[in-house]
Design a protein around this motif. Sequence first.
Motif, PDB file in Angstrom:
ATOM      1  N   VAL A   1       0.834  -1.203   0.000  1.00 61.57           N
ATOM      2  CA  VAL A   1       0.000   0.000   0.000  1.00 61.57           C
ATOM      3  C   VAL A   1       0.872   1.257   0.000  1.00 61.57           C
ATOM      4  O   VAL A   1       0.589   2.227  -0.720  1.00 61.57           O
ATOM      5  CB  VAL A   1      -0.953  -0.012   1.217  1.00 61.57           C
ATOM      6  CG1 VAL A   1      -1.693   1.316   1.331  1.00 61.57           C
ATOM      7  CG2 VAL A   1      -1.945  -1.157   1.091  1.00 61.57           C
ATOM      8  N   VAL A   2       1.942   1.242   0.785  1.00 55.12           N
ATOM      9  CA  VAL A   2       2.854   2.396   0.811  1.00 55.12           C
ATOM     10  C   VAL A   2       3.498   2.597  -0.557  1.00 55.12           C
ATOM     11  O   VAL A   2       3.612   3.733  -1.052  1.00 55.12           O
ATOM     12  CB  VAL A   2       3.926   2.204   1.899  1.00 55.12           C
ATOM     13  CG1 VAL A   2       5.019   3.264   1.767  1.00 55.12           C
ATOM     14  CG2 VAL A   2       3.297   2.263   3.278  1.00 55.12           C
ATOM     15  N   ALA A   3       3.922   1.519  -1.202  1.00 58.65           N
ATOM     16  CA  ALA A   3       4.529   1.618  -2.529  1.00 58.65           C
ATOM     17  C   ALA A   3       3.527   2.172  -3.539  1.00 58.65           C
ATOM     18  O   ALA A   3       3.870   3.011  -4.386  1.00 58.65           O
ATOM     19  CB  ALA A   3       5.031   0.247  -2.977  1.00 58.65           C
ATOM     20  N   THR A   4       2.287   1.699  -3.443  1.00 58.10           N
ATOM     21  CA  THR A   4       1.248   2.202  -4.356  1.00 58.10           C
ATOM     22  C   THR A   4       1.002   3.686  -4.142  1.00 58.10           C
ATOM     23  O   THR A   4       0.905   4.462  -5.103  1.00 58.10           O
ATOM     24  CB  THR A   4      -0.055   1.411  -4.145  1.00 58.10           C
ATOM     25  OG1 THR A   4       0.187   0.026  -4.349  1.00 58.10           O
ATOM     26  CG2 THR A   4      -1.128   1.888  -5.106  1.00 58.10           C
ATOM     27  N   LEU A   5       0.895   4.087  -2.894  1.00 60.64           N
ATOM     28  CA  LEU A   5       0.660   5.499  -2.589  1.00 60.64           C
ATOM     29  C   LEU A   5       1.817   6.367  -3.064  1.00 60.64           C
ATOM     30  O   LEU A   5       1.604   7.448  -3.637  1.00 60.64           O
ATOM     31  CB  LEU A   5       0.451   5.664  -1.083  1.00 60.64           C
ATOM     32  CG  LEU A   5       0.102   7.075  -0.596  1.00 60.64           C
ATOM     33  CD1 LEU A   5      -1.192   7.554  -1.218  1.00 60.64           C
ATOM     34  CD2 LEU A   5       0.000   7.091   0.932  1.00 60.64           C
ATOM     35  N   ALA A   6       3.048   5.901  -2.861  1.00 61.82           N
ATOM     36  CA  ALA A   6       4.212   6.679  -3.291  1.00 61.82           C
ATOM     37  C   ALA A   6       4.259   6.790  -4.818  1.00 61.82           C
ATOM     38  O   ALA A   6       4.541   7.867  -5.366  1.00 61.82           O
ATOM     39  CB  ALA A   6       5.490   6.023  -2.769  1.00 61.82           C
ATOM     40  N   GLY A   7       3.986   5.699  -5.508  1.00 62.67           N
ATOM     41  CA  GLY A   7       4.008   5.740  -6.969  1.00 62.67           C
ATOM     42  C   GLY A   7       2.936   6.644  -7.541  1.00 62.67           C
ATOM     43  O   GLY A   7       3.170   7.384  -8.500  1.00 62.67           O
TER      44      GLY A   7
END
Length: 666
Positions: free
Chosen positions: A242-248
């Motif tokens: 989820v963090v990776a998705t939000l950052a991307g």
Amino acid sequence: EERAAAEPTLEERAAAGAPPPLVEPPAPDGVADLWRTASEPTEPAPLPISDAPAATAPDVALPPSPDESAPPPPSTGVAHGFDDLLSGSPNPDPQPPGPAWTAGEPNPFTEPAIDAATGDRRPFGEGVERDEAVDPSDSIFGAPPAPVSVNTAGVAVAPGYVLVESSPISVPTPANVAAPTVLVAPTISPAEPVGLEPTPVEQRVGRAARLFWLWFAVNSSIAAIVFGAIIFALGVSLRQAVVATLAGVALSFLPLGLGTLAGKRSGQPTMVISRATFGVVGNILPSLIALFSRLFWAAALLWVLGAGTADILTGAKLTDGFTAGQLTIIAMVIGFVIAVVLAYFGYALIATVQLVISVISGIAIAGFIGLTFQYVNFATALSTPDGPWILVISGAVLVFSFVGLAWANSSSDVARYQRPGSSGAASMLWATFGVALPSFVLIAYGALLAASNATLAANIAGDPLDSLGRLLPVWYPGPLLAATALSLLSGVVLAIYSGGFALQATGLRLRRSLSTLIVGVLILLIAIILANALTDFSQLFRDFATTVAVPVAAWAGIFGAEIMIRKRRFDSHSLLNRGGVYADVRWGNLVALVVISAVGYGFLSATMPGLTWEGYLLTAIGVPIHSQLATSDFGVLLALALGLLVPLIIGHSGIRAQEKATRVPE
């Protein structure tokens, strides 16, 4: 006299209750010789002859300028139908047709312009759109413009209307008096004739909210759920995914938002505006990069559309004797025909269809989530331990490549029809939220499904759409097919449409319609090759996506930084012709693009045949090519960061020199 005597007087008619007789109104002052009926074939009076100089010729009565505080007349243009549907209002509040300009100065958005002093038409490009100071409405924190703009004759133009020239029919006009003008409601032709030149102001009627639906349709595909499972398969936990998705998704705001602002300011396609950054001739290389990116992403989406349709029909036992490979090709050809037709007719049709696709896809995706939510197991999903946090960078890079960089070259192409007087900040926010909202929800939900069941995660990685289809009731193949095909088709349409502009921007003298057809055919051929050469979705969305993303990230960084530095509008004539404000080649930016791309490729890793040469700088500094640092693909982020730094370090002087070359009205 007898008849007159027999007629009752007004007092007698009023006493009898009868209405007063009709009386023809008197002729207006100054035009009594023209106020005649057809029964009076009188020759028009000759103009008075005067020995006075031309400057003292008899004045012609002009209508008084309307009060700017008066409410504008309601817009009747049919071009507002799409926006009416968005707002639910039959009579949307019209916006000004463009930013205010000084009386006597040519309208910067109309072509050809009229010289206010002589009445002559200027040559093409002169006065089209000057390198003027950016309107407050185009700055992120600026105030909206005045509700009324002034044309070259000093006559106020109501919002939603445009001033056009009208030739006299039978009334003689003195040589030194400008031809009369009329107001017409703006319309958009069903077949878009506009190519690389600025979009005519009468066609720039789009509201900022339109950008949300345009981008929502492209990014609301069930393929994003598959992409979420791929992110989880990197070896991260659910919260890391989820963090990776939000950052991307957050990184995607930068290229998409700044590109939207540039298109809204200029009214021209992305790769034409890019000429100000790399030079009129030097921009050929970025245009080729953009063209290749459009070809790749459209072909990939077309292949996923065909393969996904075949999987869904096969799982529902609706093949009718066709093999999966045959169904894939048939679905791709049908999707290609529909996409090319929509892209050929252009923006007006695309904007309407995208709204319909957004609604249908949104309902189908909501239904899919509702029907598959029973397979979500939060206890299992949250029990997955965290992986190395360096893998979060890899996930963010993949999301950034899939969401932001995939469409960075198209951002201005759909923003060029925004109302010139609308807020630039609003356009940026609506566009980026249209991309970010469906992307984040669907990618995160895909990661949640994969984290809830290890077997399901493995099946999605191997055969994604068929695996997702097996989670649904037998009656849902139709909605699932709509959720899969429509949004993918929307992305193919936009890629073909934008690819046509990129092909034109390389310098080939082609009509927009012809360039669109050429790009469409190339995309179909590449999609057929992919269908016969690839079977793994993860390889496509990882190795190919990051390979295409590196030069696009370098371009987006350089281009976006210059957009932030610029304080004046672009000179549209110089963007279309050599020898103007913009140099043939801006060597600093062009060389930086090549060098930064080479550096970015040096910090990638790929396992696909033909791409294993990537990562040469990693091996040079002793980092194993299969290490977690190498597989994070941080070369994409490095290319973006270095691209942003180049104009900030060496670009100020070049940009200010361009802005000082502003042409002033004669």
